[in-house]
Design an enzyme around this catalytic site. Structure first.
Site, mmCIF file in Angstrom:
data_model
loop_
_atom_site.group_PDB
_atom_site.id
_atom_site.type_symbol
_atom_site.label_atom_id
_atom_site.label_comp_id
_atom_site.label_asym_id
_atom_site.label_seq_id
_atom_site.Cartn_x
_atom_site.Cartn_y
_atom_site.Cartn_z
ATOM 1 N N HIS A 15 0.845 -1.203 0.000
ATOM 2 C CA HIS A 15 0.000 0.000 0.000
ATOM 3 C C HIS A 15 0.880 1.252 0.000
ATOM 4 C CE1 HIS A 15 -2.773 -2.948 2.041
ATOM 5 N NE2 HIS A 15 -3.570 -2.461 1.115
ATOM 6 N N LYS A 126 -1.267 -6.450 -7.933
ATOM 7 C CA LYS A 126 -1.435 -7.734 -7.224
ATOM 8 C C LYS A 126 -2.839 -8.294 -7.479
ATOM 9 C CE LYS A 126 -1.560 -10.450 -3.357
ATOM 10 N NZ LYS A 126 -2.977 -10.442 -3.213
ATOM 11 N N GLN A 130 -9.020 -7.343 -10.641
ATOM 12 C CA GLN A 130 -9.707 -6.162 -10.095
ATOM 13 C C GLN A 130 -9.276 -4.904 -10.855
ATOM 14 O OE1 GLN A 130 -10.376 -5.108 -5.776
ATOM 15 N NE2 GLN A 130 -8.500 -3.959 -6.052
HETATM 16 O O1 PAF Z 1 -8.167 -3.842 -3.253
HETATM 17 C C1 PAF Z 1 -8.819 -3.478 -2.253
HETATM 18 O O2 PAF Z 1 -8.288 -3.279 -1.156
HETATM 19 C C2 PAF Z 1 -10.328 -3.295 -2.373
HETATM 20 O O3 PAF Z 1 -10.861 -4.239 -3.245
HETATM 21 C C3 PAF Z 1 -10.715 -1.867 -2.779
HETATM 22 C C4 PAF Z 1 -10.226 -1.531 -4.174
HETATM 23 C C5 PAF Z 1 -10.185 -0.878 -1.767
HETATM 24 C C6 PAF Z 1 -12.245 -1.750 -2.798
HETATM 25 O O4 PAF Z 1 -12.806 -2.040 -1.553
#
Ligand code: PAF
Length: 249
Positions: A15, A126, A130
């Protein structure tokens, strides 16, 4: 201009890499921390999701966040929820194993965009499926993907890694080893075989899917596919791990 880094907390160096990238683009970096119930299949998974708000604030600040936003449920979902539908690739692989998961992701990401109104948003590679699904959303927010940060032995950083036992943690790099060994294979069939053989060397790894796909369509790749990527998901110690790697030089 503001850049948004959406997270569900339990922050780690992966992050922080997203936040640093955001900070390299803008002086205004909003990090959202919201555990989105819509993207979990069951209450147990939500309950087990790691939470570390104080540490999150420290790590986000150190990485360059200028605003850490921890909305509550009512702020994100006031009244009745209008669930959005993810693009068709949302039904494949991760979406097939976790029905409704990507609909929950696009619904919350859309709400975060509506509220924060960022010009740019940053997501990790990762969660490659998504990332591609968010890229396919109809929004005027620029989407940037940031490469996966790995442990010394190749294991992709994930908030779920803390749930691995000591022996599970040692086994977990089998996913990375399988992809790295297959990366330069001369054909898709050989790469696929290397992945399967390597994964089979670890009795503790229970595979869900381990395939090479076309990065755009998520159809299985052929030797003619231009941009190929290995995507793997499975369980170690009952903890679901996912990872991916671009195939080829
Ligand atoms: O990747 C994540 O942590 C979650 O899927 C996100 C993009 C914050 C959406 O809740």
């Amino acid at each position: 201009m503001s850049v948004l880094v959406p997270t569900m907390g339990a922050l780690h160096k992966g992050h922080q890499a997203l936040i640093k990238r955001a900070r390299s683009l803008s002086k205004e970096v909003v990090v959202s921390i919201f555990i989105n119930p819509l993207q979990f299949e069951n209450e147990d998974d939500i309950a087990k999701y790691p939470r570390s708000p104080e540490r999150d604030i420290q790590l986000a600040t150190l990485a360059g966040a200028t605003e850490i936003w921890m909305p509550d449920y009512a702020e994100i979902y006031p009244g009745e929820i209008t669930k959005l539908k993810a693009s068709p690739i949302g039904d494949l692989f991760e979406g097939a194993s976790r029905p409704g998961h990507f609909d929950g992701v696009v619904t919350v990401v859309n709400r975060l965009f509506e509220i924060v109104k960022p010009e740019t948003a940053i997501f990790g590679e990762k969660d490659f499926q998504q990332l591609q699904i968010i890229r396919a959303m109809q929004s005027n927010v620029e989407i940037i993907g940031v490469p996966t940060v790995r442990e010394y032995d190749g294991l992709a950083l994930s908030s779920r890694n803390v749930r691995l036992s000591q022996s599970g943690r040692v086994s977990a790099n089998v996913i990375y080893r399988a992809m790295a060994a297959a990366r330069l294979a001369p054909t898709v069939a050989i790469a696929q075989e290397i992945i399967e053989t390597t994964l089979a060397t670890d009795a503790g790894f229970k595979s869900d899917y381990a395939v090479i796909i076309d990065e755009e369509s998520f159809n299985l790749a052929t030797d003619e596919t231009k941009n190929k990527r290995a995507i793997i998901a499975g369980w170690i110690d009952g903890v679901r791990l996912i990872d991916n790697m671009r195939m080829g030089a």
